[in-house]
Design an enzyme around this catalytic site. Structure first.
Site, mmCIF file in Angstrom:
data_model
loop_
_atom_site.group_PDB
_atom_site.id
_atom_site.type_symbol
_atom_site.label_atom_id
_atom_site.label_comp_id
_atom_site.label_asym_id
_atom_site.label_seq_id
_atom_site.Cartn_x
_atom_site.Cartn_y
_atom_site.Cartn_z
ATOM 1 N N LEU A 253 0.804 -1.217 0.000
ATOM 2 C CA LEU A 253 0.000 0.000 0.000
ATOM 3 C C LEU A 253 0.843 1.275 0.000
ATOM 4 O O LEU A 253 0.331 2.372 0.201
ATOM 5 C CB LEU A 253 -0.975 -0.032 1.184
ATOM 6 C CG LEU A 253 -1.876 -1.282 1.179
ATOM 7 C CD1 LEU A 253 -2.752 -1.320 2.409
ATOM 8 C CD2 LEU A 253 -2.727 -1.344 -0.077
ATOM 9 N N CYS A 254 2.136 1.143 -0.252
ATOM 10 C CA CYS A 254 3.010 2.317 -0.365
ATOM 11 C C CYS A 254 2.770 3.067 -1.662
ATOM 12 O O CYS A 254 2.620 2.452 -2.715
ATOM 13 C CB CYS A 254 4.474 1.849 -0.388
ATOM 14 S SG CYS A 254 5.332 2.103 1.157
ATOM 15 N N HIS A 255 2.812 4.388 -1.590
ATOM 16 C CA HIS A 255 2.705 5.206 -2.793
ATOM 17 C C HIS A 255 4.062 5.256 -3.505
ATOM 18 O O HIS A 255 5.088 5.425 -2.861
ATOM 19 C CB HIS A 255 2.302 6.634 -2.429
ATOM 20 C CG HIS A 255 0.922 6.739 -1.887
ATOM 21 N ND1 HIS A 255 0.615 6.415 -0.582
ATOM 22 C CD2 HIS A 255 -0.248 7.103 -2.463
ATOM 23 C CE1 HIS A 255 -0.686 6.594 -0.382
ATOM 24 N NE2 HIS A 255 -1.234 7.016 -1.505
ATOM 25 N N ASP B 139 23.811 -12.226 3.418
ATOM 26 C CA ASP B 139 24.099 -13.089 2.259
ATOM 27 C C ASP B 139 25.592 -13.164 1.967
ATOM 28 O O ASP B 139 26.123 -14.243 1.677
ATOM 29 C CB ASP B 139 23.354 -12.555 1.027
ATOM 30 C CG ASP B 139 23.547 -13.456 -0.183
ATOM 31 O OD1 ASP B 139 23.379 -14.682 -0.050
ATOM 32 O OD2 ASP B 139 23.868 -12.935 -1.268
#
Lengths: 158, 158, 158, 158, 158, 158
Positions: free
Chosen positions: A74-76, A127
């Site tokens: 839901l990030c713009h 990693d």
């Protein structure tokens, strides 16, 4: 009714309308840690001659900040104007400290971009070093500061 | 010479050749936490009727697992055969516990996919709840277990 | 200290802060070549009836321009206002000439977007024709012109 | 009828069926150059202390190799087993030589992945150095060698 | 000459220049249907307790709206300010009705974003339910309304 | 308990484990329509000289098929071995018929890839022609046939 802006009155997720918010300069700073043994930390801090763990993680974090709206539902989407990441080996704490600063001029803040930058930089540190130590832990990811927007400045407790 | 497989003999980053490794079934399980106040945790646990925070985070984590090789510079792209994520509110600890299980049949492990799933699920929990509390922290992201491949099984200390 | 803006004073890569730059109209034009035998060039120039090599490359280049900030680590994401690509068979030079024009209204230039458009269009020309000739070469990718921004207009030597 | 496998009998683009091809080990090596003035080359070769131009470009090229099928319309997605990139300053030629090696075990070759890795590494070298010199040129991108698959080994003329 | 703005005077595809257009508030609303048997519709409408088909499709549609310019070759990238999607089981029509509303403040409209949101939400409904019924159909995807921009308001016939 | 494989026993979405399924050749064919007025259909059918609407849509659909697992939350990533798309103007029905065929050799089917290819090709037809007609509709997207895998062959009713 929920106080959470990512849901509407029926509790359905939406990307909330920020069209009425004003365009202001916004900055967010986040931090986090990757904790490890002293031997692993020595590898992390070895620098470019032996394999640039921290430089690789820095680039991964910067690139991830640009993809935040792709990852967080839901990030713009926002045109970021700055992303900078520090990765500092800290022998006292036993790990690498990561701090990300993100800025934009827009209608919504860049907290998630700063937190995403820290998270992906931390994952990349893991990693790069996991051949040496699988028991590293990512800890203390949090927002340190935000400025700009209607809710004003937030400053984390020390 | 570095013991880190992501660097060659000159210390240059590369995506290491796994062509000679055998294809085996591989599983990785990772966990992490988003810590918050009891009031925020009540919002997180409120369920679908009031806005499905945990369901949204679960989907974000699953989708992120599939994009791990896009985010982590030296990760090999892998056709994942399973991704499952649990998000469980834990009042005693004061937060949401996230556990991700990823499986593949391939030449390299899925530790990074499991850790990425946990991280992006945690970021999404933060995003969904940040209107209520900006001081949440993401803690304790670590590998719990991996199976398969030449290095065999890893089990985290309790 | 480095004169390169993509590094900070310590030599660490960052996405430089353009927040203080003014929003101006910006244009960049880049060119490049895919050199090949006359027989292969005839296939490239065959047109849609026989398989539209140049049209496919044009679309690939346009789409790649939009993904420049995803590919080039320290590029700022920008909302492009125009992307146009010409691909012209040139029998005299023995190849296909590619020219891309990109425009935006923003705080930073679109040189990388124009160069990326040319590069991916050239790679696609290679891919479409490689069944006929593997020894094609991509040559002469360069910036022809840029306008807008503090550094003003750049015009390549002929 | 076209001899180009990316088009069907009607000249329409398609992603050709490789289902009947056998899975074999495949390798491709590509090279390219970024030509620049001696002063710019000195900046490129300055190394990590002054800003790691070549290390940044190496990572960008590796990450781009993994996204080849996303960029080149008719490329098959492939699980790469190796990507390695050398970037070597060459004062005699007046530029940086880039060589990429990509390997997979699959039904189709990795020529495009190697060429894409070289191209995006070259674009990143340009991006990192363009504050110093805008007239750099990307030259001589070509396939040096491929092995594996029905068409066997290709070796470029010297 | 073509009346289609996505082609130039020679019939070549380009991303048309919108640099001269003014920035205005723009909204687009689109709808579509996934038709299915009553038994399948009951599964779709079952809600979160039994598996949240509609909530999953809603998130997929929202995320897809943000990627429209990545999917549709000549679409301009746009910073969306709002995306909301309704999915409503309709026993009378025998299916799920999907309606997406997208808003931006920009130089070009968001019709394609709204239509893409509906399409990917519909595909996700299909995917979630296909174990129960493979003969579902996606029908009636169309633009209901658009506002803003030089061409003004469009309202679909009822 | 739900019969839907994308949910676990608690109704939580997951990417179901296909590790135990055997690798078989799989094919899926899907179709769909974009309905429009005869005048718009003439533009669509005009061919490359006047702007290649159908060729552009074909490429967009092929590229989208490769990104299905990125768009549909619970889809498994798959190395596709073939993607072909037909777009045929049909004056009798008043629109463009789209048919996509996708093949792989894998542990799960490619129905969603075929349906996604049709959907994005249809969206692109709409985008290319919307300057002429905004009231076009996308209709009749459905699976025509699938082969391979434990559930065997599915053939749509005529």
């Amino acid at each position: 009714m929920t106080p959470l802006s990512h849901f509407d009155a029926k509790g359905q997720a939406h990307m909330v309308d920020v069209g009425g918010k004003s365009v202001t300069d916004r900055v967010a700073v986040a931090e986090g840690w990757v904790l490890m043994t002293p031997a692993t930390l020595a590898l992390a801090a070895g620098g470019a001659a032996k394999g640039d763990v921290l430089g690789t993680a820095r680039l991964a974090g910067i690139m991830a900040a640009k993809r935040t709206a792709d990852l967080i539902p839901l990030c713009h989407p926002l045109p970021l104007s700055k992303v900078a990441i520090e990765l500092i080996p800290d022998a006292a704490r036993g790990g690498v400290r990561i701090e990300a600063t993100v800025a934009t001029s827009g209608r919504t803040g860049v907290e998630m971009e700063a937190l995403t930058a820290v998270s992906v930089a931390a994952l990349t540190v893991y990693d790069m070093l996991k051949a040496a130590e699988k028991s590293m832990r990512i800890e203390g990811i949090r927002l340190l500061r935000k400025e700009g927007g209607k809710s004003g400045t937030f400053e984390a407790a020390p």
